[in-house]
Design a protein around this motif. Structure first.
Motif, mmCIF file in Angstrom:
data_model
loop_
_atom_site.group_PDB
_atom_site.id
_atom_site.type_symbol
_atom_site.label_atom_id
_atom_site.label_comp_id
_atom_site.label_asym_id
_atom_site.label_seq_id
_atom_site.Cartn_x
_atom_site.Cartn_y
_atom_site.Cartn_z
ATOM 1 N N VAL A 16 -48.428 -7.697 -3.918
ATOM 2 C CA VAL A 16 -47.396 -8.605 -4.415
ATOM 3 C C VAL A 16 -47.330 -9.875 -3.576
ATOM 4 O O VAL A 16 -47.143 -10.976 -4.100
ATOM 5 N N ALA A 17 -47.490 -9.748 -2.262
ATOM 6 C CA ALA A 17 -47.419 -10.917 -1.387
ATOM 7 C C ALA A 17 -48.483 -11.942 -1.757
ATOM 8 O O ALA A 17 -48.221 -13.154 -1.761
ATOM 9 N N CYS A 67 -47.518 -13.768 -4.986
ATOM 10 C CA CYS A 67 -46.483 -14.774 -4.741
ATOM 11 C C CYS A 67 -47.062 -16.027 -4.109
ATOM 12 O O CYS A 67 -46.729 -17.148 -4.505
ATOM 13 N N VAL A 90 -47.069 -17.446 -7.877
ATOM 14 C CA VAL A 90 -45.644 -17.555 -8.199
ATOM 15 C C VAL A 90 -45.002 -18.746 -7.498
ATOM 16 O O VAL A 90 -44.343 -19.579 -8.139
ATOM 17 N N ARG A 91 -45.155 -18.839 -6.187
ATOM 18 C CA ARG A 91 -44.505 -19.929 -5.458
ATOM 19 C C ARG A 91 -44.977 -21.303 -5.901
ATOM 20 O O ARG A 91 -44.148 -22.199 -6.148
#
Length: 310
Positions: free
Chosen positions: A135-136, A139, A143-144
């Motif tokens: 997940v990191a 992101c 995502v970010r």
């Protein structure tokens, strides 16, 4: 190919997401190929997969997939890059017509890209075994940056809306002072933001929903915006890191000893004081110490010195 070690996430972050189609599956890909190492990211917006390989792992897999291959890593890795990079470069890439690539989804959630080509007259096989990304990583890589892009575009829309309102006020002032259009077809309605937003959503959103393939891809403008956002974020990180390194180390201030507050601490303090006085007591003797205590005895009112009589 670039001559450097396997990049960290912040280096791969600078790579653009490119739309590709493999075995009828629409994907966004990121890739980096070094001298004898590579990193690949894939996403279909429902999951993300990654694989990173270095020299030893590449040599082992090449021997496993190509039993007749007898060559150093550099010899066949350059061929692998030349064949596979066009498939991972989006529509602009020119893939080798003789090479074949296919995508296979496995039961364990991983994704495999199988490549077949020809090297020195012999078939050459390769397989990218991409596992689900943490997940990191999702992101950081997707995502970010997308959230920052969304906020940036929203601010641009707000500024453009304000500009249109001011333009309408300017045009109205011209009209009130007798100005007229020379061509009637250039006349436009006044910009009303809530009305425009509702009309835009009603007309555009259904088109994006029906055009699923195009909705996944980043066009040239979005790729440029993504690169700008990422570069700005990396520059900010470097600046903060330099500031932290330049800050002087704070001086260490010694705190005064704590004051004894409990009976145990008081007793310990008294013992420490007595230990410090031991050398003096041994030099003067106990008698001197007792005489000192007698000199400190209080005088009570019964002493003649305190009597009221002459």
């Amino acid at each position: 190919m670039e001559v450097m070690e396997v990049p960290a996430d912040d280096v791969l972050l600078q790579r653009p997401w490119l739309p590709v189609s493999i075995s009828g599956c629409q994907l966004l890909t990121k890739s980096w190929f070094g001298e004898t190492a590579y990193r690949v990211l894939l996403t279909d917006m429902q999951g993300m997969w990654e694989e990173r390989m270095e020299t030893v792992d590449i040599q082992s897999r090449a021997q496993e997939l190509n039993r007749r291959l007898r060559a150093p890593v550099k010899a066949f890795f350059s061929h692998l890059c030349e064949v596979v990079q066009p498939y991972l470069s989006g529509p602009a890439g020119r893939a080798d017509r003789e090479a074949q690539i296919s995508l296979d989804r496995r039961d364990d959630g991983s994704v495999s890209l199988r490549l077949k080509s020809e090297l020195a007259g012999l078939p050459f096989y390769w397989e990218f075994q991409c596992t689900p990304a943490p997940v990191a990583l999702v992101c950081v890589q997707l995502v970010r940056p997308l959230l920052v892009m969304s906020r940036l575009l929203q601010r641009q829309v707000d500024q453009l809306g304000g500009l249109l309102v001011r333009k309408d006020a300017e045009i109205q002032d011209y009209r009130e002072n007798g100005a007229t259009l020379s061509r009637e077809r250039l006349q436009t309605d006044a910009f009303v933001e809530p009305t425009y937003r509702e009309d835009f959503m009603a007309k555009t959103l259904p088109l994006l929903s029906s055009e699923h393939q195009d909705a996944l891809g980043f066009d040239d403008d979005l790729q440029q915006l993504y690169a700008t956002v990422v570069a700005h974020g990396n520059a900010g990180k470097r600046k903060r890191s330099e500031v932290e390194e330049d800050e002087p180390t704070a001086a260490v201030v010694k705190e005064p000893p704590a004051v004894a507050s409990t009976p145990g601490e008081l007793h310990s303090s008294q013992n420490s004081t007595e230990n410090l006085l031991d050398p003096l007591n041994r030099q003067t003797g106990n008698r001197a110490t007792m005489d000192g205590w007698k000199q400190l005895e209080p005088r009570w009112p019964t002493d003649p010195q305190y009597s009221s009589r002459p």
